[in-house]
Design a protein around this motif. Sequence first.
Motif, PDB file in Angstrom:
ATOM      1  N   ALA A   1       0.864  -1.195   0.000  1.00 22.00           N
ATOM      2  CA  ALA A   1       0.000   0.000   0.000  1.00 22.00           C
ATOM      3  C   ALA A   1       0.897   1.240   0.000  1.00 22.00           C
ATOM      4  CB  ALA A   1      -0.912  -0.006   1.218  1.00 22.00           C
ATOM      5  N   GLN A   2       0.831   2.038  -1.057  1.00 10.91           N
ATOM      6  CA  GLN A   2       1.711   3.198  -1.190  1.00 10.91           C
ATOM      7  C   GLN A   2       0.966   4.493  -0.880  1.00 10.91           C
ATOM      8  OE1 GLN A   2       4.898   2.552  -1.692  1.00 10.91           O
ATOM      9  NE2 GLN A   2       4.406   0.379  -1.903  1.00 10.91           N
ATOM     10  N   ARG A   3       1.763   5.497  -0.473  1.00 14.93           N
ATOM     11  CA  ARG A   3       1.265   6.863  -0.265  1.00 14.93           C
ATOM     12  C   ARG A   3      -0.003   6.897   0.585  1.00 14.93           C
ATOM     13  NH1 ARG A   3       3.199   6.860  -5.384  1.00 14.93           N
ATOM     14  NH2 ARG A   3       1.213   6.599  -6.455  1.00 14.93           N
ATOM     15  N   ALA A   4      -0.008   6.190   1.695  1.00 17.97           N
ATOM     16  CA  ALA A   4      -1.170   6.247   2.583  1.00 17.97           C
ATOM     17  C   ALA A   4      -1.275   7.660   3.161  1.00 17.97           C
ATOM     18  CB  ALA A   4      -1.026   5.229   3.698  1.00 17.97           C
ATOM     19  N   THR A   5      -2.441   8.223   3.069  1.00 20.09           N
ATOM     20  CA  THR A   5      -2.667   9.590   3.553  1.00 20.09           C
ATOM     21  C   THR A   5      -3.896   9.593   4.450  1.00 20.09           C
ATOM     22  OG1 THR A   5      -1.942  10.290   1.365  1.00 20.09           O
ATOM     23  CG2 THR A   5      -2.842  11.985   2.807  1.00 20.09           C
ATOM     24  N   VAL A   6      -3.719  10.136   5.653  1.00 15.29           N
ATOM     25  CA  VAL A   6      -4.800  10.107   6.633  1.00 15.29           C
ATOM     26  C   VAL A   6      -5.292  11.526   6.898  1.00 15.29           C
ATOM     27  CG1 VAL A   6      -5.387   9.544   9.026  1.00 15.29           C
ATOM     28  CG2 VAL A   6      -3.874   8.028   7.713  1.00 15.29           C
ATOM     29  N   THR A   7      -6.604  11.674   6.901  1.00 19.72           N
ATOM     30  CA  THR A   7      -7.218  12.928   7.309  1.00 19.72           C
ATOM     31  C   THR A   7      -8.024  12.647   8.568  1.00 19.72           C
ATOM     32  OG1 THR A   7      -7.500  13.364   4.952  1.00 19.72           O
ATOM     33  CG2 THR A   7      -8.559  14.896   6.480  1.00 19.72           C
ATOM     34  N   ALA A   8      -7.704  13.384   9.639  1.00 21.19           N
ATOM     35  CA  ALA A   8      -8.417  13.171  10.897  1.00 21.19           C
ATOM     36  C   ALA A   8      -9.772  13.865  10.863  1.00 21.19           C
ATOM     37  CB  ALA A   8      -7.577  13.688  12.063  1.00 21.19           C
ATOM     38  N   GLY A   9     -10.611  13.544  11.815  1.00 22.88           N
ATOM     39  CA  GLY A   9     -11.915  14.189  11.911  1.00 22.88           C
ATOM     40  C   GLY A   9     -12.959  13.211  12.409  1.00 22.88           C
ATOM     41  N   LEU A  10     -14.167  13.718  12.603  1.00 23.74           N
ATOM     42  CA  LEU A  10     -15.244  12.843  13.052  1.00 23.74           C
ATOM     43  C   LEU A  10     -15.507  11.739  12.031  1.00 23.74           C
ATOM     44  CD1 LEU A  10     -17.681  15.461  14.615  1.00 23.74           C
ATOM     45  CD2 LEU A  10     -16.493  13.601  15.822  1.00 23.74           C
ATOM     46  N   HIS A  11     -15.243  12.060  10.766  1.00 24.33           N
ATOM     47  CA  HIS A  11     -15.339  11.061   9.702  1.00 24.33           C
ATOM     48  C   HIS A  11     -13.979  10.979   9.012  1.00 24.33           C
ATOM     49  CE1 HIS A  11     -19.632  10.951  10.419  1.00 24.33           C
ATOM     50  NE2 HIS A  11     -19.627  12.277  10.384  1.00 24.33           N
ATOM     51  N   PRO A  12     -13.055  10.245   9.592  1.00 23.55           N
ATOM     52  CA  PRO A  12     -11.691  10.241   9.057  1.00 23.55           C
ATOM     53  C   PRO A  12     -11.638   9.566   7.674  1.00 23.55           C
ATOM     54  CG  PRO A  12     -11.915   8.564  10.757  1.00 23.55           C
ATOM     55  CD  PRO A  12     -13.194   9.353  10.769  1.00 23.55           C
ATOM     56  N   GLU A  13     -10.597   9.907   6.932  1.00 25.24           N
ATOM     57  CA  GLU A  13     -10.414   9.311   5.605  1.00 25.24           C
ATOM     58  C   GLU A  13      -9.000   8.787   5.463  1.00 25.24           C
ATOM     59  OE1 GLU A  13     -13.437  12.003   2.858  1.00 25.24           O
ATOM     60  OE2 GLU A  13     -11.264  12.199   2.590  1.00 25.24           O
TER      61      GLU A  13
ATOM     62  N   MET B   1      -6.894  12.088  18.637  1.00 25.79           N
ATOM     63  CA  MET B   1      -7.798  13.165  18.200  1.00 25.79           C
ATOM     64  C   MET B   1      -9.005  12.493  17.572  1.00 25.79           C
ATOM     65  SD  MET B   1      -5.314  14.051  15.081  1.00 25.79           S
ATOM     66  CE  MET B   1      -3.987  13.506  16.146  1.00 25.79           C
ATOM     67  N   ASP B   2      -9.944  13.285  17.090  1.00 21.88           N
ATOM     68  CA  ASP B   2     -11.120  12.696  16.448  1.00 21.88           C
ATOM     69  C   ASP B   2     -10.695  11.780  15.314  1.00 21.88           C
ATOM     70  OD1 ASP B   2     -13.249  13.724  17.917  1.00 21.88           O
ATOM     71  OD2 ASP B   2     -13.120  15.671  16.888  1.00 21.88           O
ATOM     72  N   GLY B   3     -11.034  10.523  15.416  1.00 23.85           N
ATOM     73  CA  GLY B   3     -10.836   9.594  14.302  1.00 23.85           C
ATOM     74  C   GLY B   3      -9.449   9.017  14.161  1.00 23.85           C
ATOM     75  N   VAL B   4      -8.484   9.462  14.964  1.00 25.06           N
ATOM     76  CA  VAL B   4      -7.114   8.949  14.823  1.00 25.06           C
ATOM     77  C   VAL B   4      -6.466   8.739  16.188  1.00 25.06           C
ATOM     78  CG1 VAL B   4      -4.788   9.388  13.908  1.00 25.06           C
ATOM     79  CG2 VAL B   4      -6.785  10.121  12.599  1.00 25.06           C
ATOM     80  N   VAL B   5      -5.783   7.606  16.333  1.00 24.75           N
ATOM     81  CA  VAL B   5      -4.972   7.369  17.535  1.00 24.75           C
ATOM     82  C   VAL B   5      -3.622   6.806  17.076  1.00 24.75           C
ATOM     83  CG1 VAL B   5      -6.113   5.123  17.880  1.00 24.75           C
ATOM     84  CG2 VAL B   5      -4.828   6.135  19.750  1.00 24.75           C
ATOM     85  N   LEU B   6      -2.552   7.279  17.702  1.00 18.54           N
ATOM     86  CA  LEU B   6      -1.205   6.810  17.346  1.00 18.54           C
ATOM     87  C   LEU B   6      -0.718   5.792  18.375  1.00 18.54           C
ATOM     88  CD1 LEU B   6       0.485  10.235  16.419  1.00 18.54           C
ATOM     89  CD2 LEU B   6      -0.894   8.719  14.965  1.00 18.54           C
ATOM     90  N   VAL B   7      -0.002   4.784  17.900  1.00 14.86           N
ATOM     91  CA  VAL B   7       0.558   3.765  18.799  1.00 14.86           C
ATOM     92  C   VAL B   7       2.001   3.472  18.413  1.00 14.86           C
ATOM     93  CG1 VAL B   7      -1.665   2.627  19.259  1.00 14.86           C
ATOM     94  CG2 VAL B   7      -0.244   1.837  17.352  1.00 14.86           C
ATOM     95  N   GLY B   8       2.717   2.829  19.334  1.00 16.72           N
ATOM     96  CA  GLY B   8       4.090   2.383  19.068  1.00 16.72           C
ATOM     97  C   GLY B   8       5.042   3.552  18.910  1.00 16.72           C
ATOM     98  N   ASP B   9       6.111   3.321  18.164  1.00 16.97           N
ATOM     99  CA  ASP B   9       7.118   4.368  17.983  1.00 16.97           C
ATOM    100  C   ASP B   9       6.510   5.650  17.425  1.00 16.97           C
ATOM    101  OD1 ASP B   9       9.111   2.813  18.984  1.00 16.97           O
ATOM    102  OD2 ASP B   9      10.101   2.403  17.071  1.00 16.97           O
ATOM    103  N   GLU B  10       5.470   5.527  16.635  1.00 16.27           N
ATOM    104  CA  GLU B  10       4.816   6.696  16.049  1.00 16.27           C
ATOM    105  C   GLU B  10       4.268   7.634  17.116  1.00 16.27           C
ATOM    106  OE1 GLU B  10       2.261   6.183  12.612  1.00 16.27           O
ATOM    107  OE2 GLU B  10       2.654   8.324  12.430  1.00 16.27           O
ATOM    108  N   ALA B  11       4.016   7.105  18.305  1.00 20.13           N
ATOM    109  CA  ALA B  11       3.455   7.918  19.386  1.00 20.13           C
ATOM    110  C   ALA B  11       4.538   8.480  20.295  1.00 20.13           C
ATOM    111  CB  ALA B  11       2.468   7.081  20.199  1.00 20.13           C
TER     112      ALA B  11
END
Lengths: 416, 293
Positions: free
Chosen positions: A133-145, A289-299
């Motif tokens: 899976a390339q170029r994964a892009t996340v948008t946070a929010g109540l309805h994340p994408e 935040m709304d729709g997103v949580v970070l875990v592991g080294d990313e956090a």
Amino acid sequence: MSVEHTGVDVVVVGGGIAGASGAANLAANGLSVVLLEKQETYQDIVRGEWIAPWGLREAQILGVEDAFGVGGAWEIREWTQWDETVAPAEAETVDMTRFVPGVGGPMSFPHHTVCELMAEQAEESGATVVMGAQRATVTAGLHPEVRYTHQGEDHLIRPRMVIGATGRGCTVGRQVGVSMATSVHHWGGGLRVSGLDDWPMDVQAMGTEDDKMFMVFPQGDGVARLYINFPTANRERYRGAEGMSRFIADFELACLPDRGKAVYAAAEPLGPLKLWPSVAMFPEQPIVMDGVVLVGDEAGNADTVLGTGLSCSLRDTRAVCEVLTGGDDWSPGAFDAYLAERKFRMERLHFGADIIAKLHCEFGPEAAARRRRVRALMADNFAASVTGLLNMVPPEDVPDFGFSEFFAERLFRETV
Amino acid sequence: MTTKDTLLTDSAHVNGVDIAYVDKGEGDPVVLLHGFPDSHYLWRHQIDPLVEAGFRVIAPDLRGFGGSGKPQEVEAYDMRTIVNDVVALTQHLGISKAHIVGHDWGAAIAWMYAFLMPRRVDHLAVLSVGHPGVFSTPSIEQRAASWYMLFYQFPGVSEQLLRRNGWRLFKEIMGGEGDHQRYPRELAKPGALTAALNYYRANRSPESELRVEGNFPPVLAPTLGIWSSGDKALLEEGMTGSAKFVKGSWRYERVEDASHWIPLDQPEQVTKLLLGFLGTEKAAAVPTRRRRL
């Protein structure tokens, strides 16, 4: 036009130990999960390969412990600390198998095969695993994408929740506005080797000599992961065509039995040699935040010298999975306990990592004298080795005094 | 990952269990029987050369292993039951007489198949495990070597012990031999470890270890015994001592530089030995029943 996926509960971005174990757990609990991994197939890209008993306990709770054993994990039973200030025969050995009930010693394992098995387990439980899976892009929010490209095609998912687990690259974190303060104490390098038939597979080695802090973590059957930590000023030392042979040759050490012949004369590379700055990372914004949580080294993570990165990742994942499988409230407030526990835990791990780095990853006559003093102090009072407990039991179970400035001062300055 | 390690071509429900198998080639049939904790995949280096030499190769996953059914009860793994799996499978495939080749538990099954079904056996080739008549009176040395057989006798406990701490004990027992990296993956599948251990539970109880086995009928088929000097669990005398139980021609081959897993460690030599043996000898006369007056 993108391909749209509907009805997805959770997208996990990053198929490492944190992400893949989370996907396996959530799918087993009946959630609709998509796991995105950027590698086409899992390869040895030199990631953490040592996990503490307290991390294995988290793996048991998540239901992924078999992925370790089956994926080539090897239980290490003893820890010998060598040092240039100590004759090889005088080096002390600790039995590591009895610190956490129901778990043996720590384990050393090929990272990529364990991740692969966890991803397989997730898939068998009903998760969709997207390799490459390339170029994964996340948008946070109540309805994340989440958008990504797979085999030249654009995809879009609108899940209820996104778990960011992309490791030290912090890909998701940067996209959703989480920046990291960083500090670098030293550099490190790692290489997986075979042929260590004369090295006792029960024993992990750590030690400091000259301007190197070395580690040997057996993986059974003559295989081991070797690490060397070295001063930042000297970070070019293993670059170039001969880097790998210089790295192995550097395991000729006076403080090891037989000058380390069982390693330097026998080791055959099994994968690439990777070099990295040993970065400690501190998130500057909330990791939930709304729709997103970070875990592991990313956090956010402590200096790799401590070796608790994977244990932390699994603890994070376990905490987040408990929220997501425990009820319908997935709002940021539902993760308050995770945030509070993580803050407490990371403070302790950073504190402990600073002590270990200062003690074992600083070099020269002054540092050697310091190690000699600390060793005498530990011989006199076993409680002075409290920091080493962070490698065995969870941070909250390590006695409080180990995290006081008074203790650090006493350890390093001999004030009584 | 594990799914790539298969050459299986078919599956059949025989003798009350699903048996997955390889059926490849045309000619005189050869049945290849693997042992613990393998599958047909043990024979991956022998299957194609045998096919090319003009044999029809049948290599099943024995019940409890690989792609075959895995009953969980101990009684399902009695040797006679497993022999009957092989009989039923060959019958299903329209084979009345075949060369029988076995390794480890597969060799034990091959021996028993030869006692019970002399007319269904053309040539017999046994690897590692000798005639049960030899094994039933083990020397002290052999008892020590097969300590792990006794260890498997405690139902419920040994699965847990073998799996704990990342399959540490299992890995110690296996060492770096055979397909040691593949075995835990196979055995971690649901029910697989219990099924595999049931071979030991059903057939080597401490009681039968101590019992002096009674009469075995002589083996009439020409028989080839192969043993490897690197076998840590089984002794050479187990194989060489088998000669007196074989009435057909007996040939013994000792293989050097191979662990217990001879077909994996010396694949070309094993293929060569089989090709030089199968179909080359005549069987001893089948005794006709004497009429009592």
